[in-house]
Design an enzyme around this catalytic site. Structure first.
Site, PDB file in Angstrom:
ATOM      1  N   ASP A   1     -17.121 -71.532 -43.865  1.00 27.16           N
ATOM      2  CA  ASP A   1     -17.150 -71.682 -42.757  1.00 27.16           C
ATOM      3  C   ASP A   1     -16.923 -72.378 -41.682  1.00 27.16           C
ATOM      4  O   ASP A   1     -17.481 -73.441 -42.075  1.00 27.16           O
ATOM      5  CB  ASP A   1     -18.193 -70.756 -41.947  1.00 27.16           C
ATOM      6  CG  ASP A   1     -18.072 -69.596 -41.657  1.00 27.16           C
ATOM      7  OD1 ASP A   1     -17.246 -68.739 -41.458  1.00 27.16           O
ATOM      8  OD2 ASP A   1     -19.013 -69.004 -41.713  1.00 27.16           O
TER       9      ASP A   1
ATOM     10  N   HIS B   1     -16.598 -67.169 -48.907  1.00 31.05           N
ATOM     11  CA  HIS B   1     -16.940 -65.739 -48.746  1.00 31.05           C
ATOM     12  C   HIS B   1     -15.598 -65.253 -47.834  1.00 31.05           C
ATOM     13  O   HIS B   1     -14.841 -65.740 -47.559  1.00 31.05           O
ATOM     14  CB  HIS B   1     -17.711 -65.013 -47.431  1.00 31.05           C
ATOM     15  CG  HIS B   1     -17.557 -66.013 -46.496  1.00 31.05           C
ATOM     16  ND1 HIS B   1     -18.363 -66.524 -45.869  1.00 31.05           N
ATOM     17  CD2 HIS B   1     -17.480 -65.499 -44.886  1.00 31.05           C
ATOM     18  CE1 HIS B   1     -17.714 -67.447 -44.647  1.00 31.05           C
ATOM     19  NE2 HIS B   1     -17.015 -66.518 -43.895  1.00 31.05           N
TER      20      HIS B   1
ATOM     21  N   ARG C   1     -21.758 -63.158 -34.830  1.00 27.54           N
ATOM     22  CA  ARG C   1     -21.894 -64.040 -35.826  1.00 27.54           C
ATOM     23  C   ARG C   1     -22.247 -65.034 -34.505  1.00 27.54           C
ATOM     24  O   ARG C   1     -21.900 -65.846 -33.095  1.00 27.54           O
ATOM     25  CB  ARG C   1     -20.673 -64.761 -36.178  1.00 27.54           C
ATOM     26  CG  ARG C   1     -21.302 -65.729 -37.990  1.00 27.54           C
ATOM     27  CD  ARG C   1     -20.323 -66.034 -38.158  1.00 27.54           C
ATOM     28  NE  ARG C   1     -19.651 -67.544 -37.536  1.00 27.54           N
ATOM     29  CZ  ARG C   1     -18.177 -67.730 -38.436  1.00 27.54           C
ATOM     30  NH1 ARG C   1     -17.723 -66.886 -39.104  1.00 27.54           N
ATOM     31  NH2 ARG C   1     -18.410 -69.394 -38.169  1.00 27.54           N
TER      32      ARG C   1
HETATM   33 FE   LIG Z   1     -15.986 -66.707 -42.435  1.00 21.94          FE
END
Ligand SMILES: [Fe+2]
Length: 272
Positions: free
Chosen positions: A100, A245, A260
């Site tokens: 991320d 991911h 999230r």
């Molecule tokens: Fe992600």
């Protein structure tokens, strides 16, 4: 002690017997922290979290990150990203292997995703251990990559979105070591990903493109992975410093909805 069940040899455990909305005892907090460092991604079932509770859980591990170009955030909760797909979606976030916001100068250390609604079947998330990817490279390749740095460019993935800092502001772009040392475990992992990494700085464009493609394909080896099948109320908590991911979008036109929170991290470094 937590009750845990391993998801795959490479990474991941399902943690039982803990309510993430509750005040964790110091022992519980420490057990979760240790489990994350040891297993790279944790899964929890049957959770019920309000935005404040999810943020409070995240805050125990560090400051919360504000996404530079979110597709959507909750009203009055800029730290809570809404992850949503339904019959009107033309794309979803995270369909390519990534860590991320690795384009940030200080990429997030971890992310906590809570799904409230899941499709009848599909919508799994795949996780891959970048320790395993690093360790599976030959000694010669590891030596070659050590000390190299790469550009991670947000504009590649966030195109079409608006940066939160204003229309003139550019998407984040950063240079990080190709092999990264985890600041807490001291282990080395591969830190390039297909979503954000555009160029290895010390190589020619042709060399960089070829080596990156080889590494991106290397990362996709199923032996480095685990796969999580969500249910309503499931939570995944992953360490972005040593995993990647990928979100599967194999459930169109069904609906999947979640939230999230992301925890701030530090500047990646490499220690031989
Ligand atoms: Fe992600």
């Amino acid at each position: 002690m937590l009750s845990i069940k391993r998801s795959s040899p490479a990474l991941g455990v399902e943690v039982e017997g803990i309510d993430l909305a509750s005040q964790l005892t110091p022992d519980q907090f420490e057990a979760i922290r240790t489990a994350l460092l040891e297993n790279q991604v944790l899964f929890f079932r049957d959770q019920v979290l309000t935005p404040d509770e999810q943020k409070a859980f995240g805050l125990k591990f560090g400051k919360l990150h504000i996404h530079p170009a979110p597709l959507g955030v909750l009203q009055r909760h800029p730290e809570v990203i809404v992850i949503k797909a339904d019959e009107t979606s033309s794309r979803i976030a995270g369909e390519t292997w990534h860590s991320d916001v690795s384009c940030d100068a200080e990429p997030p250390m971890a992310s906590i995703l809570y799904l409230a609604e899941v499709p009848p079947i599909g919508g799994d998330t795949l996780f891959a251990s970048m320790y395993a990817a690093h360790d599976a490279l030959s000694d010669s390749m590891r030596r070659f990559l050590s000390g190299l740095t790469a550009i991670h460019d947000g504009s590649r993935n966030y195109e079409g979105r608006r940066p939160v800092s204003g229309p003139d502001h550019e998407f984040p772009r950063a240079e990080h070591p190709v092999i990264r040392t985890h600041p807490e475990t001291g282990r080395n992992s591969l830190f390039v990903n297909r979503m954000f990494t555009t160029r290895i700085v010390q190589l020619s464009e042709h060399e960089s493109g070829t080596i990156l493609e080889m590494l991106f394909r290397h990362v996709e080896n199923p032996a480095f992975q685990c796969r999580f099948a969500w249910k309503p109320g499931s939570v995944a908590f992953w360490d972005n410093r040593c995993t990647q991911h990928l979100a599967l979008w194999d459930y169109f036109p069904h609906r999947r909805l979640g939230y999230r929170v992301t925890i701030c991290g530090d500047q990646p470094f490499y220690r031989p």
